[in-house]
Design a protein around this motif. Structure first.
Motif, short mmCIF file in Angstrom:
data_model
loop_
_atom_site.label_atom_id
_atom_site.label_comp_id
_atom_site.label_asym_id
_atom_site.label_seq_id
_atom_site.Cartn_x
_atom_site.Cartn_y
_atom_site.Cartn_z
N LYS A 58 84.04 2.76 52.38
CA LYS A 58 85.10 3.27 51.52
C LYS A 58 85.61 4.65 51.96
N LEU A 59 84.82 5.35 52.75
CA LEU A 59 85.25 6.66 53.24
C LEU A 59 86.20 6.50 54.41
N THR A 60 87.12 7.42 54.54
CA THR A 60 88.02 7.41 55.69
C THR A 60 87.27 7.92 56.93
N LEU A 61 87.86 7.69 58.09
CA LEU A 61 87.23 8.13 59.33
C LEU A 61 87.06 9.65 59.36
N LYS A 62 88.07 10.37 58.85
CA LYS A 62 88.01 11.83 58.81
C LYS A 62 86.87 12.31 57.93
N GLN A 63 86.70 11.65 56.77
CA GLN A 63 85.62 12.03 55.85
C GLN A 63 84.25 11.76 56.47
N LYS A 64 84.10 10.60 57.09
CA LYS A 64 82.81 10.25 57.71
C LYS A 64 82.47 11.22 58.85
N LYS A 65 83.49 11.61 59.60
CA LYS A 65 83.28 12.53 60.70
C LYS A 65 82.82 13.91 60.18
N SER A 66 83.46 14.37 59.11
CA SER A 66 83.10 15.68 58.53
C SER A 66 81.66 15.68 58.01
N ILE A 67 81.27 14.59 57.35
CA ILE A 67 79.92 14.49 56.81
C ILE A 67 78.88 14.47 57.92
N ALA A 68 79.16 13.70 59.00
CA ALA A 68 78.23 13.64 60.14
C ALA A 68 78.11 15.00 60.82
N LEU A 69 79.22 15.71 60.95
CA LEU A 69 79.20 17.04 61.57
C LEU A 69 78.40 18.03 60.71
N ASN A 70 78.58 17.95 59.40
CA ASN A 70 77.83 18.83 58.49
C ASN A 70 76.33 18.52 58.54
N ASN A 71 76.00 17.26 58.77
CA ASN A 71 74.59 16.90 58.91
C ASN A 71 73.98 17.55 60.16
N CYS A 72 74.76 17.60 61.24
CA CYS A 72 74.29 18.28 62.47
C CYS A 72 74.10 19.77 62.23
N LEU A 73 75.05 20.38 61.54
CA LEU A 73 74.95 21.82 61.25
C LEU A 73 73.77 22.13 60.35
N LEU A 74 73.52 21.25 59.38
CA LEU A 74 72.39 21.44 58.47
C LEU A 74 71.07 21.38 59.23
N ALA A 75 70.98 20.47 60.18
CA ALA A 75 69.77 20.39 61.02
C ALA A 75 69.61 21.65 61.86
N LEU A 76 70.73 22.22 62.32
CA LEU A 76 70.69 23.46 63.09
C LEU A 76 70.19 24.62 62.23
N PHE A 77 70.69 24.69 60.98
CA PHE A 77 70.25 25.76 60.07
C PHE A 77 68.78 25.59 59.68
N SER A 78 68.34 24.33 59.61
CA SER A 78 66.95 24.07 59.20
C SER A 78 65.94 24.45 60.27
N GLY A 79 66.40 24.61 61.50
CA GLY A 79 65.50 25.01 62.59
C GLY A 79 64.74 23.86 63.22
N SER A 80 65.14 22.63 62.92
CA SER A 80 64.48 21.47 63.53
C SER A 80 65.20 21.12 64.82
N SER A 81 64.63 21.56 65.93
CA SER A 81 65.30 21.46 67.23
C SER A 81 65.52 20.00 67.66
N GLU A 82 64.47 19.19 67.60
CA GLU A 82 64.56 17.80 68.07
C GLU A 82 65.57 17.00 67.25
N GLN A 83 65.53 17.19 65.94
CA GLN A 83 66.46 16.46 65.07
C GLN A 83 67.91 16.86 65.35
N THR A 84 68.13 18.16 65.57
CA THR A 84 69.48 18.64 65.86
C THR A 84 70.03 18.01 67.13
N LEU A 85 69.21 17.98 68.19
CA LEU A 85 69.66 17.40 69.46
C LEU A 85 69.94 15.91 69.33
N GLN A 86 69.10 15.20 68.56
CA GLN A 86 69.30 13.76 68.37
C GLN A 86 70.59 13.48 67.60
N LEU A 87 70.81 14.25 66.53
CA LEU A 87 72.01 14.05 65.71
C LEU A 87 73.28 14.38 66.49
#
Length: 653
Positions: free
Chosen positions: A288-317
């Motif tokens: 139901k989400l548009t492509l733009k919305q899904k892209k923004s959510i996935a990008l925010n998930n990568c940034l959240l992993a970066l802020f959390s300090g989990s190196s392996e998870q950030t690189l995988q995402l």
């Protein structure tokens, strides 16, 4: 006619009557049972088969209806395409519509195709279909058609004539169109109107408060988004929290509110952000989400992993993000290189960015700036300068020129910094076009730099270019005169004629104050002297005023003590405290009992009697004119009771 045939006809007739009645009342479960009665006696009845497909759609059995169509080999492209659309298979639905042999397409097929194209985010084609429908169609569904049309318009950059905003849906879609053009303040006003209309219309229709809140929440979340884009934090955060607290039925609304809350949190409240990002990435929202919305959510998930300090998870995402959204791979590469730099793997991060820049020429400039940032974080200025110099014509941009000059000065290489400014001046004189933007700051900084360095000719070139942009700037003219005066006196004299007369710049009182001011004095003192001169009356001679000033400034002689004797040397210990002086005697402790007066073994009474010091004191007191103080009996305040004064009930203490 046989009895069986009559019974069959009666069953069919009665069942169709029930189908019609239940269909009119909207009781499609009962209508489905009535259709099954018809099919029980006439399994190949085309009308009954069609009625069953319609009933299955009406009771939301979208997975059963296409199977039933295929099983009975029915030619029902609209119903099949609609079921595929509702099953979140828009590509399949579009293929079904395009494969039918009906030409031209009926209105219902056109509208379904327009909706499918909208879901596939092919907004231009969808808009063309809706334009045709609105031009050539007029029925009871005009309001819904206009609403859908405005929704498509909000996603297209094309300017469309204003549509009537008499419903809250139209106001909402109009606000979305404004927000897509970054007009967030106007969009917020539209949303407030939409909220008001929504409540009024739903209350008139007899909707419950829960239904009203469910519908208004969509508007409130969009309103919070507009506030958030204007830099507000508190109000959007409250709206998102209330939305998630009410647990709306629409999964898209939950995803949007959760994602936007994560954006507000940034690198704070990471535990809360992790919970919300999981809600935003739930499978129920996927279709139901548009492509733009899904892209923004996935990008925010990568940034959240970066802020959390989990190196392996950030690189995988980041790797997953680049694979899923190749058109936005630059953002994923930047986050990955940021994580590598956090892990102190600077060389690996720089190599990763250089590899990306080599394979993506259109994003090479932005990538090189990221490389420069990483090099500067390592303190590697020389390599950063080399990268900036490799930018081609982009190195003449004002920001790049400023960065190069700053880096060269940091490396204590003033000739190189001067060379950068000279080459920039020459390049802009030859190649610059009208689209270069406002370069006045660059010309001004280049001129001041060369004037300080004693390069008057180069400074004059920059000032001439600046004078073209600001022909009436007196400061530029003055600087140009100063520059030409160092190597071309005739040119300096010509330009100086363009300077305004001194009388037009200052008044007579300002000139007098300027002449009276002492340049060594502070600004405050200069102003004071100028104001004193202005206050002086015309009849008072200036010499008298100066004498008064000198007299007031005369140093006064300090006062001496009354018994001061200049022949006697002052006490060297005069500034020391009394207890630190050499002649100071400590007081005797009165509590000491080692002093015995009188003979040994004498009683206390006898001691007092023969203690001559006390006898002398008593006689002195009797002869004194000062009355002897009288000691009173100790009252309650002197007795110091532990409990204090207790107040009696109903009386005084």
């Amino acid at each position: 006619m046989s009895k069986d045939v009559v019974n069959k006809e009666n069953i069919i007739k009665t069942a169709y009557a029930d189908v019609h009645k239940f269909g009119q009342n909207g009781e499609f479960e009962k209508a489905l049972k009535a259709v099954n009665r018809v099919l029980g006696v006439a399994s190949d009845d085309p009308t009954a088969l069609h009625c069953k497909v319609v009933c299955l759609i009406q009771v939301s059995k979208f997975d059963e209806a296409p199977k039933f169509i295929e099983k009975n080999k029915l030619n029902l492209p609209f119903e099949k395409a609609y079921c595929e659309y509702r099953l979140n298979q828009p590509s399949k639905s579009l293929a079904t519509i395009d494969s039918c042999d009906i030409s031209p397409l009926p209105i219902n097929m056109k509208e379904l195709r327009a909706q499918v194209l909208y879901r596939l985010e092919q907004f231009e084609e969808s808009l063309d279909l809706y334009k045709d429908l609105m031009k050539n169609t007029s029925d009871d569904y005009d309001d819904e058609r206009k609403t859908n049309f405005s929704a498509v318009v909000s996603n297209v950059k094309e300017e469309i004539p204003n549509l009537p905003e008499d419903t809250y849906e139209m106001c909402f879609n109009s606000s979305c169109s404004l927000s897509s053009k970054n007009k967030f303040s106007e969009a917020e006003k539209k949303l407030k109107l939409s909220e008001k209309l929504c409540r009024e219309i739903l209350e008139e229709d007899g909707a419950t408060e829960e239904e009203i809140i469910e519908e208004i929440t969509v508007i409130k979340v969009q309103q919070a988004y507009c506030m958030q884009m204007q830099g507000k934090v508190k109000e959007p955060s409250i709206i998102y929290s209330e939305c998630l607290k009410n647990k709306p039925k629409d999964p898209v609304l939950i995803a949007v509110a959760s994602n936007n809350s994560v954006v507000l949190n940034k690198d704070q409240n990471l535990f809360d952000s992790k919970k919300k990002i999981r809600s935003a990435m739930a499978e129920t929202c996927e279709h139901k989400l548009t492509l733009k919305q899904k892209k923004s959510i996935a990008l925010n998930n990568c940034l959240l992993a970066l802020f959390s300090g989990s190196s392996e998870q950030t690189l995988q995402l980041c790797n997953k993000f680049v694979q899923q959204y190749p058109d936005s791979d630059f953002e994923g590469v930047l986050i990955k290189s940021s994580q590598l730099s956090k892990d102190k793997k600077f060389k690996e991060a720089v190599d990763h960015l250089e590899k990306f820049a080599a394979s993506h020429k259109d994003k090479a400039l932005a990538t090189k700036f990221a490389i420069i940032q990483l090099l500067l974080l390592q303190g590697n200025r020389k390599d950063a300068v080399e990268v900036l110099n490799s930018l081609g014509e982009a190195k003449y941009k004002p920001g790049v020129v400023s960065a190069l000059v700053t880096l060269y000065l940091g490396l204590d290489n003033k000739p190189a910094a001067s060379g950068v400014l000279k080459s920039a001046v020459d390049w802009y004189k030859k190649e610059a076009s009208n689209d270069s933007g406002d370069l006045s700051d660059m010309w001004r900084q280049a001129a001041e730099f060369h004037l300080r360095g004693g390069e008057a000719e180069t400074a004059a070139k920059s000032l001439e270019e600046l004078l073209k942009i600001k022909p009436n700037d007196v400061k530029v003219l003055a600087q140009l005169v100063i520059a030409y005066a160092q190597f071309n006196a005739k040119k300096a004299q010509e330009i100086s004629k363009r300077l305004p007369a001194l009388e037009t710049l200052t008044t007579a009182s300002e000139i007098d104050a300027l002449e009276a001011a002492n340049w060594v004095m502070s600004i405050k003192a200069a102003k004071k002297s100028a104001s004193a001169k202005a206050e002086q009356s015309p009849g008072t001679p200036g010499s008298d005023l100066q004498k008064k000033k000198n007299k007031s400034r005369r140093k006064r002689k300090g006062k001496m003590p009354k018994n001061y004797n200049s022949e006697v040397a002052p006490d060297p210990e005069r500034w020391l405290p009394r207890y630190e002086r050499s002649g100071y005697r400590k007081k005797r402790d009165r509590r000491a009992k080692d002093v015995i007066k009188g003979s040994q073994g004498m009683s206390t009474a006898a001691t007092n009697q023969f203690d001559m010091s006390k006898v002398q004191n008593q006689t002195a007191v009797k002869n004194s004119p000062v009355p002897e103080p009288v000691q009173t009996n100790p009252g309650p305040r002197q007795q110091h009771r532990k409990g204090g004064h207790k107040k009696k009930k109903g009386g005084r203490f």
